[in-house]
Design a protein around this motif. Sequence first.
Motif, short mmCIF file in Angstrom:
data_model
loop_
_atom_site.label_atom_id
_atom_site.label_comp_id
_atom_site.label_asym_id
_atom_site.label_seq_id
_atom_site.Cartn_x
_atom_site.Cartn_y
_atom_site.Cartn_z
N MET A 1 0.84 -1.19 0.00
CA MET A 1 0.00 0.00 0.00
C MET A 1 0.88 1.24 0.00
SD MET A 1 -2.72 1.34 2.88
CE MET A 1 -3.83 -0.04 2.65
N CYS A 2 0.58 2.17 -0.90
CA CYS A 2 1.32 3.42 -0.97
C CYS A 2 0.37 4.58 -0.68
CB CYS A 2 1.94 3.61 -2.35
SG CYS A 2 3.19 2.38 -2.75
N PHE A 3 0.82 5.55 0.09
CA PHE A 3 0.00 6.73 0.37
C PHE A 3 0.94 7.86 0.77
CE2 PHE A 3 0.27 4.15 4.20
CZ PHE A 3 0.69 5.05 5.16
N VAL A 16 4.97 4.87 9.84
CA VAL A 16 4.06 4.68 8.71
C VAL A 16 2.66 4.34 9.20
CG1 VAL A 16 3.58 3.25 6.70
CG2 VAL A 16 5.93 3.99 7.17
N GLU A 17 2.58 3.49 10.23
CA GLU A 17 1.28 3.04 10.74
C GLU A 17 0.42 4.21 11.19
OE1 GLU A 17 -1.86 0.75 11.86
OE2 GLU A 17 -0.08 0.09 10.75
N TYR A 19 0.07 7.08 10.01
CA TYR A 19 -0.52 7.87 8.92
C TYR A 19 -1.28 7.01 7.90
CZ TYR A 19 2.33 11.57 10.88
OH TYR A 19 2.87 12.49 11.75
N GLN A 20 -1.69 5.82 8.32
CA GLN A 20 -2.51 4.99 7.45
C GLN A 20 -3.74 5.80 7.00
OE1 GLN A 20 -2.21 1.83 6.28
NE2 GLN A 20 -0.22 1.45 7.24
N PRO A 21 -4.23 5.56 5.77
CA PRO A 21 -5.37 6.34 5.25
C PRO A 21 -6.58 6.37 6.17
CG PRO A 21 -4.38 5.07 3.48
CD PRO A 21 -3.68 4.65 4.74
N TYR A 23 -6.71 6.53 9.28
CA TYR A 23 -6.52 7.52 10.34
C TYR A 23 -6.57 8.94 9.77
CZ TYR A 23 -4.95 3.43 12.96
OH TYR A 23 -4.87 2.20 13.56
N GLN A 24 -6.04 9.12 8.56
CA GLN A 24 -6.09 10.45 7.94
C GLN A 24 -7.54 10.85 7.63
OE1 GLN A 24 -2.98 11.66 5.12
NE2 GLN A 24 -2.17 9.56 5.21
N ARG A 162 -4.58 3.72 16.98
CA ARG A 162 -3.55 4.48 16.27
C ARG A 162 -2.30 4.68 17.13
NH1 ARG A 162 -4.67 10.39 13.40
NH2 ARG A 162 -2.93 10.29 11.91
#
Length: 459
Positions: A1-3, A16-17, A19-21, A23-24, A162
């Motif tokens: 997964m890329c973000f 990285v964890e 800022y997982q989508p 959570y954003q 989170r």
Amino acid sequence: MCFGVEQGKAKKRFSVEFYQPIYQIFDIRLENSKFTCRSLSEICSLISDGTHHTPRYISDDKHGIHFISVKDVREWEISFEKTKFISEEEHHKLAKRCSPKTNDILLTKIGTIGKAALVPSNPPIFDIFVSVALLRLNENSISPPFVTYFLNSQVAKIQFSRVVKGIGVPDLHLEDIAAIKIPIPPLNKQIELVAAMDEARSQRNQKLAEADALLSSLDDYLLKTLGLESPVKDERKVFAIQTSIISGRFDPHFHAPNFKKIYRLLSKTTTKKLGEIVQFSKDSWNPKDEEKLTFRYIEISNVKPQTGEAIWTETLTKEAPSRARMLVHGDDIIVSLTRPHHGSIAHLSEEFDGCIASTGFAIIRSVSKLVNREYLWCILRSQLSLQQMLQRSSGGNYPAITKTELENIIIPIPEISIQEQIVAEIQRRRSESQRLRSEAESGWQAAKQWFEEQLLGGS
């Protein structure tokens, strides 16, 4: 997964964890809430946890002080039924760190995280362990029940997941709890939300109570169908017995009049000893031979005494308790050997196949053709059997029964047609109980989703 993360959106953390989508997206929903969001540190005068040192426990439940750990805190409930106890002297030391009082909020923070319960009015005196956080609000404009409902919501749980630390044992640090964001509606709106959630929780609890009653009342139905009358209790402490009838056990407890009445009742029907109609399993399990990282563990507290329903706990293999050694299969009947008269006896469905049970259980695997397995489960949970287990147990605060003594329990054996009639009623009640539980949970989840939408709007 890329973000990606927008410039200026990065916070103190760089994992990285974090800022997982998911959570954003959640950050955006919080920012767009029509209510002002504040951190728990802004609305609390105290955010603490219990002692970080294991205290010295005492067995005196009459004069001891309740010691609450993570296992005693559930959503909206602090259970004082199976707590450990500490001395008053120990309590006075621990109270200097934090002393829970009415309308404080307890939040589980180690192991099982994110379950919040409100300290009720006039609670028994108690202290807390490090696995439990205590939150005390500092403003009259914020409702403690509202904050408790929030902490049990998905809105809070996403924030907990989170920031949780720890690989084997999840751990919420106090500074991370303090940073949790909560939308704060006006007080009248908080009261409105709490009233609606209280009503939904009441309806849920009512359905769960009805489900429990269907199974816990099987005892009366069983006696009636067997044509037996419920024995009148005889609590005499002073009594005499003939020496000619004494064999094996000489302790007064074993020969108490109350137990004699059970045997007089059973003498009116066809019976066999449990050891004559079942065989116990000796299948064992060794965590050293287990290739999987986790296993499904059934300990005694995983069997509900009121209903005989069991659950398992997913447990790390490397942290397997020393008593996790008994391999069970679907259709087994497991009988708690510790405090057996409490009724922690379960008939396992196929989904439990391959689970590991505590050595505190006796595992019934083979059952005679004279006995329907479901009937046997029911009769073992009846007072006819539980009182015999109590009689044959030994020990003080934690009486236990050996397998040898368990084999001597007298079981009434009616005709198969009567057993099948009893089983049909058991299955009817179980089915109705499951329906009520399903309705209770679906209604409760819908209420929680409504509560979250009131705070954040639709997803």
